[in-house]
Design an enzyme around this catalytic site. Sequence first.
Site, PDB file in Angstrom:
ATOM      1  N   ASP A   1       0.868  -1.187   0.000  1.00 10.54           N
ATOM      2  CA  ASP A   1       0.000   0.000   0.000  1.00 10.54           C
ATOM      3  C   ASP A   1       0.907   1.240   0.000  1.00 10.54           C
ATOM      4  OD1 ASP A   1      -3.178   0.558   1.271  1.00 10.54           O
ATOM      5  OD2 ASP A   1      -1.729   2.189   1.096  1.00 10.54           O
TER       6      ASP A   1
ATOM      7  N   HIS B   1     -10.351  -5.342  -2.834  1.00  9.44           N
ATOM      8  CA  HIS B   1      -9.006  -5.630  -2.320  1.00  9.44           C
ATOM      9  C   HIS B   1      -9.082  -5.960  -0.839  1.00  9.44           C
ATOM     10  CE1 HIS B   1      -9.762  -1.299  -1.978  1.00  9.44           C
ATOM     11  NE2 HIS B   1      -9.097  -1.364  -0.839  1.00  9.44           N
TER      12      HIS B   1
HETATM   13  P1  5GP Z   1      -9.656   1.326   0.745  1.00 17.48           P
HETATM   14  O1  5GP Z   1      -9.790   2.576   1.567  1.00 17.48           O
HETATM   15  O2  5GP Z   1     -10.375   1.440  -0.579  1.00 17.48           O
HETATM   16  O3  5GP Z   1      -9.994   0.071   1.480  1.00 17.48           O
HETATM   17  O4  5GP Z   1      -8.111   1.185   0.462  1.00 17.48           O
HETATM   18  C1  5GP Z   1      -7.461   1.769  -0.610  1.00 17.48           C
HETATM   19  C2  5GP Z   1      -5.975   1.725  -0.301  1.00 17.48           C
HETATM   20  O5  5GP Z   1      -5.268   1.845  -1.505  1.00 17.48           O
HETATM   21  C3  5GP Z   1      -5.498   2.830   0.627  1.00 17.48           C
HETATM   22  O6  5GP Z   1      -4.904   2.246   1.770  1.00 17.48           O
HETATM   23  C4  5GP Z   1      -4.497   3.614  -0.232  1.00 17.48           C
HETATM   24  O7  5GP Z   1      -3.373   4.017   0.519  1.00 17.48           O
HETATM   25  C5  5GP Z   1      -4.109   2.613  -1.286  1.00 17.48           C
HETATM   26  N1  5GP Z   1      -3.785   3.165  -2.590  1.00 17.48           N
HETATM   27  C6  5GP Z   1      -4.485   4.129  -3.268  1.00 17.48           C
HETATM   28  N2  5GP Z   1      -3.922   4.336  -4.478  1.00 17.48           N
HETATM   29  C7  5GP Z   1      -2.855   3.500  -4.561  1.00 17.48           C
HETATM   30  C8  5GP Z   1      -1.882   3.254  -5.589  1.00 17.48           C
HETATM   31  O8  5GP Z   1      -1.877   3.856  -6.655  1.00 17.48           O
HETATM   32  N3  5GP Z   1      -0.958   2.291  -5.324  1.00 17.48           N
HETATM   33  C9  5GP Z   1      -0.935   1.580  -4.151  1.00 17.48           C
HETATM   34  N4  5GP Z   1       0.019   0.651  -4.005  1.00 17.48           N
HETATM   35  N5  5GP Z   1      -1.817   1.811  -3.170  1.00 17.48           N
HETATM   36  C10 5GP Z   1      -2.774   2.757  -3.366  1.00 17.48           C
END
Ligand code: 5GP
Length: 137
Positions: free
Chosen positions: A31, A100
């Site tokens: 992340d 994810h």
């Molecule tokens: P959610 O809040 O949708 O469960 O988690 C999304 C996660 O994706 C967040 O923890 C954020 O830091 C991560 N994230 C967002 N954009 C990117 C990216 O372009 N690359 C990576 N490796 N992580 C990302």
Amino acid sequence: MKDNCIFCKIANGQIPSHTLYEDERFRVIFDLGPATKGHALILPKEHFDNIYELDDETASNAFLIAKKMASAMKKAFEADGFNIIQNNGEPAGQTVFHFHMHLIPRYEGDKAIGFWKPGNITDEELQVLEEKVKKEL
Ligand code: 5GP
Ligand code: ZN
């Protein structure tokens, strides 16, 4: 793959990433806004917005990968604990709408994640909730 989905592009290798694990159907990456050292994400290569869209095989395989990665990452990072988190919908904290799972190694005293305050519920209320869910299964 879905147009303009960043996780489709990463999972399918169109955008390079540090990959901890890869097979035909999944990629596990770090992340970019880690909650703790080693915070990683399990991404299916196929696009699903969220858990409701997931097919059973992808769901099963995702959890098998979570199990494998949790053990490996706990050892590799000498973690003291481990959270597996999966968000669906904005109110639940989902910000990227490609399914994810978060793999979050925890370290004694890290205070990285705030959990819920335990509430109260009566047996009658539990009974009502139980019946509502059973109708939907
Ligand atoms: P959610 O809040 O949708 O469960 O988690 C999304 C996660 O994706 C967040 O923890 C954020 O830091 C991560 N994230 C967002 N954009 C990117 C990216 O372009 N690359 C990576 N490796 N992580 C990302
Ligand atoms: Zn996608």
